[in-house]
Design an enzyme around this catalytic site. Sequence first.
Site, PDB file in Angstrom:
ATOM      1  N   HIS A 148       0.860  -1.188   0.000  1.00 19.80           N
ATOM      2  CA  HIS A 148       0.000   0.000   0.000  1.00 19.80           C
ATOM      3  C   HIS A 148       0.902   1.246   0.000  1.00 19.80           C
ATOM      4  O   HIS A 148       1.992   1.222   0.571  1.00 19.80           O
ATOM      5  CB  HIS A 148      -0.894  -0.004   1.242  1.00 19.80           C
ATOM      6  N   GLU A 152      -4.200   2.683  -7.004  1.00 17.16           N
ATOM      7  CA  GLU A 152      -4.468   3.725  -6.016  1.00 17.16           C
ATOM      8  C   GLU A 152      -3.483   4.868  -6.247  1.00 17.16           C
ATOM      9  O   GLU A 152      -2.384   4.880  -5.647  1.00 17.16           O
ATOM     10  CB  GLU A 152      -4.292   3.172  -4.598  1.00 17.16           C
TER      11      GLU A 152
END
Length: 248
Positions: free
Chosen positions: A90, A162
Amino acid sequence: MPILAANWKMYKTITEAEEWLRAVVGRPELKRAEVVVFPPLTALHALRGRSRGLGLGAQDVGWAAEGAFTGMVSAPQLRDAGCGYALVAHSERRRYAGEDDRMAARKIASLWQAGLIPVYCVGEDAAERAAGQGEARLRAQVDTALDGLGDELGGRLVIAYEPVWAIGSGTPATPDQAGEALSLIRERVEGRCGGAAAARLSLLYGGSTSPASARGFMEQPIIDGLLVGSASLDANSFLAMLEVMVHA
Ligand code: 13P
């Protein structure tokens, strides 16, 4: 089925996590979507066993199965704790914990080995975007993570686009921007691992999504679902997104 994933980041006590779960479990929409929650590790055990209709995931994973790695939790340990998924690389792990694409490759392999589904997060930051390097960054993130894995995917793979500039900013990418980035990612994976990989690959968008923006993303055929941060913390807003997604 659409995929709706909730990344709670470093939010929620065990009690708050249980309250959220009580509001969500039993909803009929859960049967029409693949819903996965990524709680803080402290709440995993409490949610396990009560999370009927939902998948559980961890926000990170160690790359080795066991060993002297203080602070890390391995893929077999996550499976033991009830996880079926884990986020890999992430952008907040990349930024605050120095994770890179090579570590991601090892983590993905380790998750497959333990029978878990990796959710590999990729995306360019604002400076890379401004310099016109967004696509090159995505290509590098995908290529490095798949390097050394052989010609075929070792299991199911979820990739979440993302863009760093969209996360937590209140301004998501447009559905077209997300669709273009995910098309490039799909091409890259299929080019590298062959057509059979297509059936094992799911693609998500994440970054400032909300009940209001969910429909636009789901109208893009390439997008299989959303990875949601802040809008997933409140059970009602999460359920509103789920509602939109199962009807999109
Ligand atoms: P926000 O939805 O809060 O922008 O966070 C997105 C994210 O990082 C999900 O992993």
